[in-house]
Scaffold this motif. Structure first.
Motif, PDB file in Angstrom:
ATOM      1  N   ASP A  75       1.318  -1.561  -0.202  1.00 60.44           N
ATOM      2  CA  ASP A  75       0.073   0.193  -0.114  1.00 60.44           C
ATOM      3  C   ASP A  75       0.919   1.207  -0.102  1.00 60.44           C
ATOM      4  OD1 ASP A  75       1.099   0.329   2.952  1.00 60.44           O
ATOM      5  OD2 ASP A  75      -1.025  -0.321   3.546  1.00 60.44           O
ATOM      6  N   ASP A  76       1.898   1.212   0.309  1.00 55.63           N
ATOM      7  CA  ASP A  76       3.151   2.069   0.165  1.00 55.63           C
ATOM      8  C   ASP A  76       3.395   3.024  -1.250  1.00 55.63           C
ATOM      9  OD1 ASP A  76       4.915   0.050  -0.105  1.00 55.63           O
ATOM     10  OD2 ASP A  76       6.196   0.769   1.704  1.00 55.63           O
ATOM     11  N   ASP A  81       3.527   4.887 -10.067  1.00 56.52           N
ATOM     12  CA  ASP A  81       4.837   5.070  -9.751  1.00 56.52           C
ATOM     13  C   ASP A  81       6.367   5.688  -9.693  1.00 56.52           C
ATOM     14  OD1 ASP A  81       2.223   6.620  -7.573  1.00 56.52           O
ATOM     15  OD2 ASP A  81       3.634   4.929  -5.885  1.00 56.52           O
ATOM     16  N   LYS A 105       9.940   5.614  -3.431  1.00 53.56           N
ATOM     17  CA  LYS A 105      10.335   6.289  -4.567  1.00 53.56           C
ATOM     18  C   LYS A 105      10.830   7.585  -4.546  1.00 53.56           C
ATOM     19  CE  LYS A 105       5.078   6.061  -3.516  1.00 53.56           C
ATOM     20  NZ  LYS A 105       4.074   6.903  -2.293  1.00 53.56           N
TER      21      LYS A 105
END
Length: 322
Positions: A75-76, A81, A105
């Motif tokens: 979920d991160d 992304d 990220k």
């Protein structure tokens, strides 16, 4: 999808460009489409079997790309992304599965090629300078292979921290590159007695720390470059493994410290990985550490990239492009 695979340890010719099945991400996994892959000497160690891996395997430890899909419990990060990773075997591929815990990220100002060039080398520089031995203003340090991938990042960073930086290199051409990337003094270690030169530069005091990714060719002379209570940090062995030695030599040469750290240990906890990556991204974004991609190879040409790396024909960062 296409990937490079090694079916048996050996020379660069063992790197085969083949079709592979990637599959869907399982629990805790992420599938990413890669836009750049980092080339590192540890890839050679894996290919030759010095650091053995079960065969067949896809080499490579760092890359950057875009999330395609995520598995259960992730979920991160989300599809779309921009992410990068280090120390996750299997990078030489167009697409791959990566444990989500290995991903960070990317800030918008860091492109995929830069990310692939700095994740493993830059995180290595981070733990060397900020955790293994914390470099402070006014210290003098010695960094072997200063024109290499880790060296060019680490010497700029150490200079930014206020250290006097001595670097060793193998050629006059590499000396010029090292001087342009933070080295106050550069020694041609194949032509000069580098321990003697370090003592001359430091007026006999020696260095607070020696960072050595070369190994056999620079040991034990590296110990003679240290001030009493100095630290010898061995983080690689591009010239061959350091032979076993009597630990009493550390006492004889000034109550020295010696350590053999690895990136995997420092990023074993995700919180540490995230903090270290944030520190790395900050110094790159600030301009204190500048990263130049010196060579780009198509993923299919990984054999040529390995030949260049092993012949020490490379400086700075090299990336493979799927």
């Amino acid at each position: 999808m296409k990937a490079i695979r090694v079916h048996a340890p050996g020379g660069p010719e063992t790197l085969r460009f083949e079709d592979v099945e990637v599959g869907q991400p399982g629990p805790g996994e992420v599938r990413i489409r890669q836009f750049a892959i980092g080339l590192n000497f540890i890839d050679v160690y894996h290919r030759t079997g010095l650091y053995p891996l079960p065969t067949p395997f896809i080499p490579g430890s760092e890359g950057a790309g875009e999330v395609v899909s995520v598995g259960e419990g992730v979920d991160d990060v989300l599809p779309g992304d921009r992410v990068a990773y280090a120390s996750a075997i299997g990078a030489y591929a167009e697409e791959r599965l990566v444990p989500a815990a290995h991903l960070v990220k990317l800030p918008g100002s860091i492109d995929f090629e830069t990310a692939a060039a700095i994740m493993l080398k830059g995180l290595t520089a981070q733990y060397l300078l900020r955790r293994t031995f914390r470099v402070e203003e006014g210290q003098t340090i010695l960094f072997h292979a200063a024109a290499g991938g880790v060296g060019l990042i680490a010497t700029q960073w150490a200079k930014h921290l206020g250290a006097t930086v001595i670097g060793t290199v193998g050629s006059p051409e590499k000396a010029e590159i090292a001087k342009a990337h933070g080295c106050d003094h550069v020694i041609l270690y194949r032509d000069e007695d580098f321990a003697k030169r370090v003592k001359e530069i430091t007026h006999g005091r020696g260095c607070a720390v020696v960072y050595d990714g070369v190994g056999k060719a620079t040991f034990p002379a590296s110990l003679d470059c240290l001030a009493p209570l100095g630290m010898f940090v061995s983080f690689g062995s591009s010239s061959g493994q350091i032979d076993a030695f009597n630990i009493n030599i550390l006492a004889q040469k000034g109550s020295l410290f010696a350590t053999r750290p690895t990136l995997n240990t420092y990023i074993a906890e995700r919180a540490d990985l995230v903090d270290m990556a944030a520190d790395l991204f900050h110094v790159v974004q600030s301009g204190a550490v500048k990263v130049k991609i010196e060579k780009r190879y198509a993923l299919a040409d990984a054999e040529a990239a390995h030949r260049a790396l092993e012949s020490r024909a490379t400086t700075g960062a090299t990336v493979l492009l799927p």
